[in-house]
Design an enzyme around this catalytic site. Structure first.
Site, short mmCIF file in Angstrom:
data_model
loop_
_atom_site.label_atom_id
_atom_site.label_comp_id
_atom_site.label_asym_id
_atom_site.label_seq_id
_atom_site.Cartn_x
_atom_site.Cartn_y
_atom_site.Cartn_z
NE ARG A 1 14.32 -12.39 -10.96
CZ ARG A 1 13.50 -12.28 -11.98
NH1 ARG A 1 12.76 -11.20 -12.12
NH2 ARG A 1 13.41 -13.24 -12.88
CG PHE B 1 15.82 -4.85 -21.14
CD1 PHE B 1 14.73 -5.71 -21.30
CD2 PHE B 1 16.81 -5.21 -20.24
CE1 PHE B 1 14.64 -6.88 -20.58
CE2 PHE B 1 16.73 -6.40 -19.52
CZ PHE B 1 15.64 -7.23 -19.69
CG ASP C 1 7.67 -5.02 -23.17
OD1 ASP C 1 7.60 -4.00 -23.89
OD2 ASP C 1 8.51 -5.91 -23.38
#
Ligand code: IMP
Ligand code: MG
Length: 195
Positions: free
Chosen positions: A182, A169, A120
């Protein structure tokens, strides 16, 4: 579950409810991880004859990627997990300087492969590469599953990249928001109201 959510396989996780759309499905991820591993395997093959190979995966986002990747790497290797965080807590933007855990001192003369989930701002990979280099390894490479389409990510040196994604995102396949999502097997964009 929202109509817009299409899962690539049979398991629909509770967390899919908070996902607006799937960006990369699990089968596509699996195929690409295998291709990446093939490239890494080919490059590590000659190296494994002259020095030890150490993988340095960055916790916690890389755990699922790592688990899938290493099962396609037949070389003798060691793993040294490293904790780093630039997105701690309820954030969707990098906090700048990542907090990095301790690296082993004995990387001298070894071939090091840094493994992370996503590139990122690039500060995590840049900082860890610099720390590894200070320990005089034989070689250092970096591998990420995802790279965002932003200047800072594109300009960060990284030898292996799984997918180029838009500057959004994302969560799933190891990536989190505030510690959640996750376990989502796909990579998706969370709904605004979930953040
Ligand atoms: P960087 O240091 O800004 O390149 O950030 C890298 C770290 O931030 C990654 O290891 C991720 O843990 C986290 N991160 C960056 N973008 C995202 C995202 O879209 N979703 C979840 N975590 C992210
Ligand atoms: Mg991370």
């Amino acid at each position: 579950m929202a109509e817009s959510v299409q899962t690539a396989a049979e398991t629909v996780h509770d967390v899919h409810r908070d996902i607006d759309r799937i960006l990369i499905g699990r089968e596509e991820i699996a195929r690409r991880v295998e291709e990446l591993a093939e490239a890494i395997r080919g490059d590590l093959e000659p190296l494994s004859r002259d020095a030890e190979i150490v993988l340095v995966p960055i916790l916690t986002g890389s755990i699922i990627f790592l688990a899938d990747l290493i099962r396609h790497l037949p070389q003798k290797l060691r793993i040294h997990m490293l904790a780093a965080s630039s997105y701690a807590g309820r954030r969707t933007k990098s906090s700048g300087e990542p907090i990095v855990g301790s690296l082993p001192e004995d990387l001298k003369g070894k071939h090091v492969l840094i493994v992370d989930d996503i590139l990122d701002s690039g500060t995590t990979i840049r900082r860890i590469r610099a720390e590894v280099e200070r320990r005089r390894p034989r070689s250092v490479r970096a591998c990420v599953l995802l790279r965002k389409d932003i200047a800072s990510a594109l300009s960060t040196k990284c030898e292996y990249i799984g997918f180029e994604i838009p500057n959004e995102f994302v969560v799933g396949y190891g990536l989190d928001y505030d510690g959640y999502y996750r376990n989502l097997p796909d990579i998706g964009v969370p709904k605004k109201e979930a953040l």
